[in-house]
Design a protein around this motif. Structure first.
Motif, PDB file in Angstrom:
ATOM      1  N   UNK A   1       0.833  -1.213   0.000  1.00 18.94           N
ATOM      2  CA  UNK A   1       0.000   0.000   0.000  1.00 18.94           C
ATOM      3  C   UNK A   1       0.867   1.262   0.000  1.00 18.94           C
ATOM      4  N   UNK A   2       1.890   1.282   0.855  1.00 24.37           N
ATOM      5  CA  UNK A   2       2.754   2.467   0.954  1.00 24.37           C
ATOM      6  C   UNK A   2       3.463   2.719  -0.376  1.00 24.37           C
ATOM      7  N   UNK A   3       3.923   1.649  -1.018  1.00 23.32           N
ATOM      8  CA  UNK A   3       4.645   1.801  -2.295  1.00 23.32           C
ATOM      9  C   UNK A   3       3.697   2.192  -3.429  1.00 23.32           C
ATOM     10  N   UNK A   4       2.479   1.647  -3.403  1.00 25.10           N
ATOM     11  CA  UNK A   4       1.489   2.018  -4.430  1.00 25.10           C
ATOM     12  C   UNK A   4       1.162   3.505  -4.357  1.00 25.10           C
ATOM     13  N   UNK A   5       0.883   3.980  -3.128  1.00 26.28           N
ATOM     14  CA  UNK A   5       0.538   5.392  -2.929  1.00 26.28           C
ATOM     15  C   UNK A   5       1.654   6.285  -3.472  1.00 26.28           C
ATOM     16  N   UNK A   6       2.894   5.809  -3.354  1.00 29.98           N
ATOM     17  CA  UNK A   6       4.039   6.618  -3.772  1.00 29.98           C
ATOM     18  C   UNK A   6       4.605   6.200  -5.135  1.00 29.98           C
ATOM     19  N   UNK A   7       3.719   5.591  -5.929  1.00 31.52           N
ATOM     20  CA  UNK A   7       3.967   5.365  -7.358  1.00 31.52           C
ATOM     21  C   UNK A   7       5.176   4.488  -7.668  1.00 31.52           C
ATOM     22  N   UNK A   8       5.473   3.521  -6.776  1.00 29.10           N
ATOM     23  CA  UNK A   8       6.514   2.543  -7.099  1.00 29.10           C
ATOM     24  C   UNK A   8       5.983   1.579  -8.167  1.00 29.10           C
ATOM     25  N   UNK A   9       6.895   1.021  -8.961  1.00 30.02           N
ATOM     26  CA  UNK A   9       6.552  -0.103  -9.825  1.00 30.02           C
ATOM     27  C   UNK A   9       6.901  -1.364  -9.036  1.00 30.02           C
ATOM     28  N   UNK A  10       5.876  -2.124  -8.648  1.00 30.32           N
ATOM     29  CA  UNK A  10       6.067  -3.185  -7.651  1.00 30.32           C
ATOM     30  C   UNK A  10       6.085  -4.575  -8.278  1.00 30.32           C
ATOM     31  N   UNK A  11       7.076  -5.384  -7.873  1.00 29.29           N
ATOM     32  CA  UNK A  11       7.086  -6.816  -8.193  1.00 29.29           C
ATOM     33  C   UNK A  11       7.037  -7.596  -6.884  1.00 29.29           C
ATOM     34  N   UNK A  12       6.575  -8.830  -6.961  1.00 32.56           N
ATOM     35  CA  UNK A  12       6.481  -9.674  -5.767  1.00 32.56           C
ATOM     36  C   UNK A  12       7.269 -10.954  -5.989  1.00 32.56           C
ATOM     37  N   UNK A  13       7.830 -11.487  -4.918  1.00 33.31           N
ATOM     38  CA  UNK A  13       8.558 -12.750  -5.031  1.00 33.31           C
ATOM     39  C   UNK A  13       8.297 -13.597  -3.779  1.00 33.31           C
ATOM     40  N   UNK A  14       8.102 -14.903  -3.986  1.00 32.41           N
ATOM     41  CA  UNK A  14       7.935 -15.794  -2.838  1.00 32.41           C
ATOM     42  C   UNK A  14       9.303 -16.079  -2.221  1.00 32.41           C
ATOM     43  N   UNK A  15       9.323 -16.385  -0.940  1.00 28.59           N
ATOM     44  CA  UNK A  15      10.592 -16.597  -0.242  1.00 28.59           C
ATOM     45  C   UNK A  15      11.449 -17.661  -0.942  1.00 28.59           C
ATOM     46  N   UNK A  16      10.795 -18.737  -1.388  1.00 30.13           N
ATOM     47  CA  UNK A  16      11.547 -19.849  -1.990  1.00 30.13           C
ATOM     48  C   UNK A  16      12.235 -19.439  -3.286  1.00 30.13           C
ATOM     49  N   UNK A  17      11.721 -18.368  -3.901  1.00 25.62           N
ATOM     50  CA  UNK A  17      12.273 -17.946  -5.202  1.00 25.62           C
ATOM     51  C   UNK A  17      13.303 -16.830  -5.074  1.00 25.62           C
ATOM     52  N   UNK A  18      13.555 -16.363  -3.864  1.00 25.69           N
ATOM     53  CA  UNK A  18      14.469 -15.235  -3.657  1.00 25.69           C
ATOM     54  C   UNK A  18      15.873 -15.524  -4.184  1.00 25.69           C
TER      55      UNK A  18
END
Lengths: 264, 264
Positions: free
Chosen positions: B101-118
């Protein structure tokens, strides 16, 4: 501006007899409120309401218009500046420095105008205009008919009006009633000045729903703490907000105290 | 995400016997702290320190690194996301929803990664990486050697590490010691979980001065209320923060209570 505001006695070593560096009710917080908050204290073990919803609803009913509770009026200024980020802004001066700070942080292009020069301004050149009414520090008052005229003439300009000190002017009417018919006005109020509770941080925003929705999109949860929320509920439930005799009593106390100090 | 977090019992009408919808110390706030705050209450008539400077200094001394007190850990997330606005960000999931939410509000381009894939990730593709350690909700723990390896390899990537729940893992070492030699790490801590005072809102940021200066540029004054500041001072002055036996006592209380409810 993080520093230089006043009520910063903690930064000085001298003994302070009377603190006039901020505009807070000289009488201090009420004993009844302090007693109520003392009984409420064990509830800090729970999270506050996410958006102080219950108090926002109570204030909406009291003000007859949509209200959003904030972490002091200051959070309101920063939220509004962020929701209208990156726009052209006019600030009437001299006034409270946080309008400029909030707009700078949020990349507004800022112009300033003295009160006497406002009549020459074409507000359509700006997306937001910030006014303090009554003004801090000089007590200048914009009439509601003047404000209504601007709202009608400059429908694409958002007028942000800070009424934090309205309770200190006997008989002054809030511009709140203008909100119903105008989407281009936001009013900020404070409960910390009249009730002398600045340590709690408690303010609120009044505007049409479309503006509050825009602000809600960018705000964080739990910004208002549980004790601030509870104080607001107590003041409403005990009908404290409507009391208008307090100024005369406080003025009398101030004169009495200054006389005792031979400072009148 | 303003709603859906838990500890929102006020939104339900049913009687609630035990509230496990948020991860706060089951024992509740200490009687000594509540008594201290009750005595402090009349001080809400003064403004809080502009930046909670005194408590920030005390926490800096305790943590041996620069500290900045915030209005709960949540304000820390929003401030960091705003100070690094508009950047490419990676968030390790499943985790606390407010990073997104904080990154969206501040216009970040967000990616997500699961712990196992780090282990397959090239962090240099991102300006900020957000990790919760220990992770909420699954308790996953990143080792400090793993974090140090990333800090050394990806020196242009800022690692934002939320240690809000570290006090609930006996013997887990904070990554705080890594800050001295690395400018690309920010750690967020919370005092509200261990001490069960979420209603007050009290967290803090630890990092090198250059990062804290960047955050200070964009923050509003008085965001932390007087009672939260006073609670933090009390916990430090009474050496409460160092106490590590509390988890065992709390676990025993939890088991006893569940047994009484026949829910073990």
């Amino acid at each position: 501006m993080l520093y230089g505001h006043g009520d910063n006695a903690y930064q000085y070593e001298q003994k302070i007899k009377g603190n006039f560096s901020s505009n807070v009710n000289f009488a201090g917080p009420s004993e009844a409120l302090l007693k109520h908050l003392a009984n409420f204290l064990p509830n800090i073990g729970k999270y506050p309401e996410v958006m102080a919803e219950t108090l926002s609803c109570q204030l909406s009913e009291y003000e007859y218009i949509n209200a959003m509770v904030t972490n002091g009026a200051t959070e309101a200024f920063y939220l509004i500046a962020q929701a209208w980020t990156n726009c052209k802004t006019l600030i009437a001066i001299p006034s409270f420095a946080e309008y400029e700070s909030a707009c700078k942080v949020n990349k507004h292009t800022i112009s300033f105008v003295k009160h006497a020069e406002l009549k020459h301004i074409n507000f359509s050149d700006y997306q937001t205009v910030w006014l303090c009414n009554p003004n801090n520090p000089d007590g200048y008052i914009f009439s509601n008919s003047q404000i209504e005229n601007w709202l009608n003439t400059y429908t694409s300009t958002l007028f942000v009006i800070d009424e934090a000190y309205i309770d200190f002017v006997d008989g002054m009417n809030s511009a709140t009633l203008l909100i119903k018919h105008h989407s281009n006005i936001i009013i900020i109020k404070s409960l910390t000045k009249k009730f002398a509770i600045p340590g709690l941080r408690l303010g609120y925003i009044l505007s049409q729903k479309t503006n509050l929705d825009r602000i809600e999109q960018i705000r964080m949860p739990w910004s208002v703490n549980s004790l601030a929320i509870e104080a607001g509920k107590f003041l409403i439930n005990n009908n404290c907000i409507r009391i208008s005799t307090q100024n005369k009593e406080t003025n009398a106390l101030l004169v009495k105290t200054l006389t005792e100090w031979s400072l009148q």
